[in-house]
Design a protein around this motif. Structure first.
Motif, PDB file in Angstrom:
ATOM      1  N   PRO A  33      41.559  76.934 -20.986  1.00 16.65           N
ATOM      2  CA  PRO A  33      41.207  75.508 -21.014  1.00 16.65           C
ATOM      3  C   PRO A  33      39.791  75.328 -20.473  1.00 16.65           C
ATOM      4  O   PRO A  33      39.308  76.141 -19.680  1.00 16.65           O
ATOM      5  N   THR A  34      39.141  74.286 -20.919  1.00 19.89           N
ATOM      6  CA  THR A  34      37.802  73.991 -20.410  1.00 19.89           C
ATOM      7  C   THR A  34      37.909  73.311 -19.047  1.00 19.89           C
ATOM      8  O   THR A  34      38.978  72.844 -18.640  1.00 19.89           O
ATOM      9  N   ALA A  35      36.770  73.231 -18.357  1.00 16.45           N
ATOM     10  CA  ALA A  35      36.741  72.505 -17.086  1.00 16.45           C
ATOM     11  C   ALA A  35      37.119  71.050 -17.304  1.00 16.45           C
ATOM     12  O   ALA A  35      37.811  70.443 -16.478  1.00 16.45           O
ATOM     13  N   TYR A  71      30.586  67.940 -18.749  1.00 19.39           N
ATOM     14  CA  TYR A  71      31.864  67.253 -18.929  1.00 19.39           C
ATOM     15  C   TYR A  71      31.919  66.650 -20.323  1.00 19.39           C
ATOM     16  O   TYR A  71      30.955  66.030 -20.781  1.00 19.39           O
ATOM     17  N   GLY A  72      33.039  66.857 -21.010  1.00 20.52           N
ATOM     18  CA  GLY A  72      33.207  66.247 -22.321  1.00 20.52           C
ATOM     19  C   GLY A  72      32.804  67.151 -23.464  1.00 20.52           C
ATOM     20  O   GLY A  72      33.070  68.360 -23.447  1.00 20.52           O
ATOM     21  N   ALA A  73      32.096  66.599 -24.447  1.00 16.23           N
ATOM     22  CA  ALA A  73      31.808  67.308 -25.695  1.00 16.23           C
ATOM     23  C   ALA A  73      31.004  68.586 -25.493  1.00 16.23           C
ATOM     24  O   ALA A  73      31.161  69.557 -26.240  1.00 16.23           O
ATOM     25  N   GLY A  74      30.140  68.629 -24.498  1.00 24.07           N
ATOM     26  CA  GLY A  74      29.305  69.809 -24.297  1.00 24.07           C
ATOM     27  C   GLY A  74      29.977  70.922 -23.515  1.00 24.07           C
ATOM     28  O   GLY A  74      29.394  71.994 -23.325  1.00 24.07           O
ATOM     29  N   ASP A  75      31.208  70.701 -23.102  1.00 27.42           N
ATOM     30  CA  ASP A  75      31.915  71.689 -22.292  1.00 27.42           C
ATOM     31  C   ASP A  75      32.540  72.754 -23.192  1.00 27.42           C
ATOM     32  O   ASP A  75      33.159  72.442 -24.217  1.00 27.42           O
ATOM     33  N   VAL A  76      32.385  74.015 -22.803  1.00 25.58           N
ATOM     34  CA  VAL A  76      32.914  75.138 -23.584  1.00 25.58           C
ATOM     35  C   VAL A  76      33.761  76.017 -22.674  1.00 25.58           C
ATOM     36  O   VAL A  76      33.387  76.285 -21.522  1.00 25.58           O
TER      37      VAL A  76
END
Length: 291
Positions: free
Chosen positions: A246-248, A234-239
């Motif tokens: 869209p990301t999760a 979740y957040g910055a590490g999401d790709v």
């Protein structure tokens, strides 16, 4: 109401009986099941063969199964054939000792079939179930278990289940709905868009919100649920899974949470589910685990 002076202090030998009576008489709400009513046709799993092929029991069967019976061989069999193997290995050749095995015996005994269990007579048990009306059977089981109502796991992204609701299937009051929205937490925009397109919703985040609103209203859901994949970030590490998707994280922040707030629905989340750790066991849970 009796005053404190009228109350009775229980003796040590009375506590067990009083507590048991209180527990036995208290109605139960089953908040998470994978059950469907008779109106959902083949999605309703019931009867002795479905009971014996519950994935806990299938997994336990493979702990003692002959080496000649591979996973592939077993899952090619009919449900009746699978159930017969489970019955023979876990209930005929051995004493039922696990929680899942004892649950089968307890269920059959509560249904009045104790004599068939003692005789290990699967043929007669099957005959009894074949004579039951599915709707009446459900009412009987809920009454025996003192279940006030249960909550289904409803997946609006599953075309088979969606078709049942589209056909106007009536759901009894004892079956409540919970909306399972795993594709959002998986960032699976492809699956989401397929469903949006099928129902003529815009393939946008707003369209996704409208889609969930529509299903929540149709099913009269009481909460939202989802499992995160093992590699969830979740957040910055999401790709994003694909370019342009869209990301999760975006689906959570811009769709799931706003809908939950708007409709005042609780969220139930299972974190870190690792699916298909043993792909050959997919039919009975796939060797799922947690990280």
């Amino acid at each position: 109401m009796a005053g404190i002076e009228d109350s009775k202090v229980l003796g040590e030998d009375e506590i067990h009986a009083v507590v048991k009576a209180a527990m036995d008489s208290s109605p139960v709400i089953d908040l998470h099941t994978h059950l469907f009513p008779a109106s959902h046709g083949e999605l309703m799993l019931w009867g002795i063969d479905a009971l014996l092929t519950y994935h806990y029991l299938v997994s336990e069967y493979f702990q003692v199964a002959p080496a000649s019976v591979t996973h592939e061989d077993f899952f090619k069999m009919s449900k009746v054939e699978q159930a017969t193997l489970v019955w023979d290995e876990l209930f005929v050749k051995r004493l039922p000792v696990s929680e899942a095995q004892i649950g089968v015996v307890t269920t059959l005994t509560a249904l009045g079939l104790e004599h068939m269990v003692k005789a290990k007579d699967l043929v007669s048990i099957r005959k009894w179930f074949a004579e039951q009306d599915p709707e009446e059977y459900v009412e009987k089981v809920l009454k025996l278990a003192n279940v006030q109502y249960l909550v289904m796991t409803n997946i609006p992204f599953d075309p088979t289940e969606a078709s049942k609701w589209d056909a106007g299937c009536k759901v009894p009051a004892t079956f409540k709905a919970a909306l399972r929205i795993d594709p959002l937490l998986k960032g699976d925009w492809g699956t989401i868009c397929t469903c949006l397109k099928e129902k003529n919703f815009p393939e946008t985040l707003e369209g996704c919100k409208d889609y969930l609103r529509a299903w929540a209203k149709r099913m009269n859901v009481i909460y939202l649920m989802a499992s995160t994949p093992a590699d969830f970030r979740y957040g910055a590490g999401d790709v994003a899974k694909e370019a342009g998707w869209p990301t999760a994280t975006e689906l959570i922040d811009k769709v799931m949470v706003p809908i939950a707030e708007e409709l005042q629905l609780p969220l139930a989340m299972k974190l870190g589910a690792w699916r298909s750790m043993a792909p050959s066991l997919d039919c009975c849970g796939g060797g799922d685990g947690l990280v």
